[in-house]
Design a protein around this motif. Structure first.
Motif, short mmCIF file in Angstrom:
data_model
loop_
_atom_site.label_atom_id
_atom_site.label_comp_id
_atom_site.label_asym_id
_atom_site.label_seq_id
_atom_site.Cartn_x
_atom_site.Cartn_y
_atom_site.Cartn_z
N GLY A 188 0.85 -1.08 -0.32
CA GLY A 188 0.02 -0.43 0.19
C GLY A 188 0.85 1.39 0.44
O GLY A 188 0.35 2.24 0.58
N VAL A 189 1.94 1.08 -0.28
CA VAL A 189 2.81 2.32 -0.32
C VAL A 189 2.63 2.88 -1.75
O VAL A 189 2.64 4.29 -1.95
CB VAL A 189 4.16 1.84 -0.18
N ILE A 190 2.11 2.25 -2.41
CA ILE A 190 2.24 3.32 -4.02
C ILE A 190 0.74 3.24 -4.40
O ILE A 190 0.83 1.54 -4.46
CB ILE A 190 2.99 2.90 -5.09
N ASP A 191 0.17 3.29 -5.40
CA ASP A 191 -0.78 2.74 -5.81
C ASP A 191 -0.21 2.74 -7.31
O ASP A 191 0.52 3.35 -8.33
CB ASP A 191 -2.00 4.31 -6.29
N LEU A 192 -0.08 1.34 -7.49
CA LEU A 192 0.35 0.74 -8.94
C LEU A 192 -0.17 0.49 -10.31
O LEU A 192 -1.64 -0.47 -10.18
CB LEU A 192 1.51 -0.42 -8.44
N ARG A 193 -0.45 1.24 -11.06
CA ARG A 193 -1.54 0.92 -12.06
C ARG A 193 -1.04 0.05 -13.27
O ARG A 193 -1.95 0.00 -14.37
CB ARG A 193 -2.42 2.48 -12.87
N LEU A 194 -0.12 -0.85 -13.17
CA LEU A 194 0.09 -0.89 -13.95
C LEU A 194 0.84 -3.41 -13.31
O LEU A 194 0.80 -3.16 -12.47
CB LEU A 194 1.73 -1.42 -14.71
N ASP A 195 0.12 -3.81 -14.29
CA ASP A 195 0.00 -5.31 -13.56
C ASP A 195 1.62 -6.12 -13.58
O ASP A 195 2.09 -5.57 -14.46
CB ASP A 195 -0.79 -5.88 -13.83
N GLU A 196 2.03 -6.89 -13.14
CA GLU A 196 3.32 -7.35 -13.63
C GLU A 196 3.96 -7.53 -14.72
O GLU A 196 5.25 -7.14 -15.13
CB GLU A 196 3.82 -8.42 -12.19
N PRO A 197 2.30 -8.36 -15.45
CA PRO A 197 3.64 -8.19 -16.74
C PRO A 197 3.59 -7.01 -17.77
O PRO A 197 4.44 -6.93 -18.25
CB PRO A 197 2.85 -9.65 -18.08
N ASP A 198 2.65 -5.91 -17.26
CA ASP A 198 2.77 -4.83 -18.41
C ASP A 198 3.64 -4.02 -17.46
O ASP A 198 4.38 -3.48 -18.27
CB ASP A 198 1.24 -4.63 -18.17
N LEU A 199 4.05 -4.75 -16.93
CA LEU A 199 5.41 -4.06 -16.14
C LEU A 199 6.44 -4.66 -16.39
O LEU A 199 7.23 -3.88 -16.58
CB LEU A 199 5.54 -3.62 -14.53
N ARG A 200 6.65 -5.81 -16.78
CA ARG A 200 8.13 -5.98 -17.43
C ARG A 200 7.82 -5.80 -18.74
O ARG A 200 9.08 -5.42 -19.46
CB ARG A 200 7.35 -7.87 -17.29
N SER A 201 7.36 -5.49 -19.45
CA SER A 201 6.99 -5.34 -20.89
C SER A 201 7.58 -4.20 -20.72
O SER A 201 8.27 -3.30 -21.98
CB SER A 201 5.43 -5.29 -21.29
N LEU A 202 7.25 -2.79 -20.25
CA LEU A 202 7.51 -1.34 -20.20
C LEU A 202 9.12 -0.97 -20.25
O LEU A 202 9.67 -0.80 -20.84
CB LEU A 202 6.82 -1.05 -19.05
N LEU A 203 9.39 -2.36 -18.60
CA LEU A 203 10.86 -2.12 -18.56
C LEU A 203 11.91 -2.56 -19.93
O LEU A 203 13.12 -2.20 -20.16
CB LEU A 203 11.38 -3.31 -17.45
#
Length: 281
Positions: A188-203
């Motif tokens: 709950g430190v941040i509100d992450l608007r990406l799920d893990e697959p999308d985050l990996r894709s962005l990186l």
């Protein structure tokens, strides 16, 4: 001992690329002390200690600033990045993965006169807190070597290739970043608007730029660290690092360093929730 990224989290974040080392149980009871000696003679103990210097970049990965957490931040990072705890984690892993043959090979080189002078220089470099100043000095050295057409640059690049020929550093930076951000979102430190697959894709889309940044950072770091050594000594070190056994040692050392770092960043994310600050990403 060379740590290719110097301060991995200071480049873009941090992350673990856990290599598939099986639990070999190669150490007989009571030989933990030999691994402790290995850490000291190779300088890996100081490299592990320097991980604590990466904590300052943690809030930036989340779109925050350390100042957002007030005076509690220093106390928190001191607890999470406890040197004895990180040291213990590394020894636990090495007891299961580092063979006596590889240990002896690395210890023999780093225990030599040249090896100990190299370790002393590496230890000093690991613990320099002003990363910007070190980078600037290293870049100036590289520019000077380019200007005079020195062969030393080729040997520095050989060293970098030897300790990270598989490209584990870039994978590690991405993996630590994912693990830290997902842990922060879960706490709950941040509100992450990406799920893990999308985050990996962005990186993954940014991997090329990261790879170039890592190479440039590694080259300037090596130029800074070994500036007091002769060209012949740098060439000798490059040759030693290219030995197949030393390459195996560094594959394992990098994996251990990154796993310890990822472990601590995940723990940090969980503790950050108690500081009661949040942001959206």
């Amino acid at each position: 001992m060379i740590m290719l990224t110097r301060r991995v989290a200071g480049i873009l974040a941090a992350s673990v690329f856990v290599l598939a080392f099986g639990a070999q149980m190669v150490w007989a009871s009571g030989q933990r002390g030999k691994i402790e000696s290995f850490l000291q003679v190779t300088g890996f103990d100081v490299a592990l200690e320097s991980i604590k210097l990466s904590a300052g970049s943690a809030p930036n990965m989340l779109g925050l600033e350390a100042e957002d957490f007030g005076t509690q931040w220093t106390d928190l990072t001191g607890q999470v990045f406890d040197v004895d705890l990180m040291h213990g984690l590394a020894v636990d892993i090495l007891e299961q993965t580092l063979s006596p043959e590889l240990l002896d090979h690395a210890a023999d080189f780093y225990g030599s006169d040249l090896g100990q002078r190299l370790v002393a220089a590496e230890n000093r470099s690991h613990m320099v807190e002003d990363d910007a100043a070190k980078t600037e000095a290293g870049e100036a050295i590289v520019a000077g070597l380019v200007r005079i057409g020195s062969n030393r640059l080729a040997d520095l690049r050989r060293m970098i290739q030897a300790v990270d020929g598989s490209g584990s550093t870039v994978k590690a930076i991405h993996e630590i970043q994912v693990r830290f951000m997902m842990a922060a979102a879960g706490a709950g430190v941040i509100d992450l608007r990406l799920d893990e697959p999308d985050l990996r894709s962005l990186l993954a889309e940014r991997e090329g730029a990261l790879r170039r940044a890592v190479l440039a950072s590694s080259l300037s770091g090596a130029a800074f660290t070994y500036q007091s050594f002769s060209d012949a000594e740098v060439a000798d070190y490059a040759k030693a690092l290219e030995h197949p056994k030393m390459i195996e040692v560094y594959e394992l050392m990098n994996a251990v360093q990154f796993e310890v770092m990822a472990n601590r960043f995940e723990a940090l994310a969980a503790e950050m929730a108690d500081l009661q600050t949040s942001s959206e990403l």
